[in-house]
Design an enzyme around this catalytic site. Sequence first.
Site, PDB file in Angstrom:
ATOM      1  N   GLY A  10       0.780  -1.238   0.000  1.00  0.00           N
ATOM      2  CA  GLY A  10       0.000   0.000   0.000  1.00  0.00           C
ATOM      3  C   GLY A  10       0.807   1.281   0.000  1.00  0.00           C
ATOM      4  O   GLY A  10       0.349   2.313  -0.471  1.00  0.00           O
ATOM      5  N   ASP A  29      -4.718   2.260  10.894  1.00  0.00           N
ATOM      6  CA  ASP A  29      -6.132   1.984  11.168  1.00  0.00           C
ATOM      7  C   ASP A  29      -6.250   1.558  12.635  1.00  0.00           C
ATOM      8  O   ASP A  29      -6.235   2.404  13.532  1.00  0.00           O
ATOM      9  CB  ASP A  29      -6.595   0.914  10.170  1.00  0.00           C
ATOM     10  CG  ASP A  29      -8.069   0.594  10.252  1.00  0.00           C
ATOM     11  OD1 ASP A  29      -8.829   1.383  10.815  1.00  0.00           O
ATOM     12  OD2 ASP A  29      -8.476  -0.459   9.731  1.00  0.00           O
TER      13      ASP A  29
END
Length: 178
Positions: free
Chosen positions: A43, A101
């Site tokens: 990512g 997150d």
Amino acid sequence: MDRPLQVLISESDLQRRIAELATEIDRDYQDKTPLLCIGVLKGSVFFMVDLLKRVKVPVVIDFLQTSSYRSGTTPGEVRIRKDVDVAIRGRHVLIIEDIVDTGHTLSTVLGLFRFRGAASVKLCALLDKHEAREVPVSVDYSGFPIDNVFVVGYGLDLDERYRELPYIGVYDGDPSED
Ligand code: IMP
Ligand code: MG
């Protein structure tokens, strides 16, 4: 045909903020080089490339890969799938990540590099979903705080799709039903 995605952060806003982060990194690492920049695959790749093209201090780059998001394993159990190739001891390490997150991935990764004897370990994350945090992680260089929504693009995926978008979009639907 792809689902329409709502643009959350445009390409020009991303690039403007990334230039600011590069300036902060240059200022902080002037006398701590070469800076060992470790990207968390996959990512972080788009972000890392754009960031490091703007950073002026000398860097060395490497990558590591952790277990994937929403895998079958217990939440909070993070595996290292691919480790770095370089020695860590005594180096100034900057971890480059797409998004923080719950914080489980980064707290594991930061702990690992501290355990290996890095001179310093800091974190640069493009996006920070702070409301979703389950374990504390401090983000030293944070691109954008975002709400607790599922985002894709600019490296971030939904089942390996959408990474190539040049902007960050909100995925409008149930990610498990794509
Ligand atoms: P954490 O361990 O929960 O902090 O999760 C970190 C990883 O989950 C990130 O590196 C991403 O790969 C993935 N992730 C978390 N939120 C999103 C999202 O909104 N879109 C895509 N991937 C996400
Ligand atoms: Mg990731």
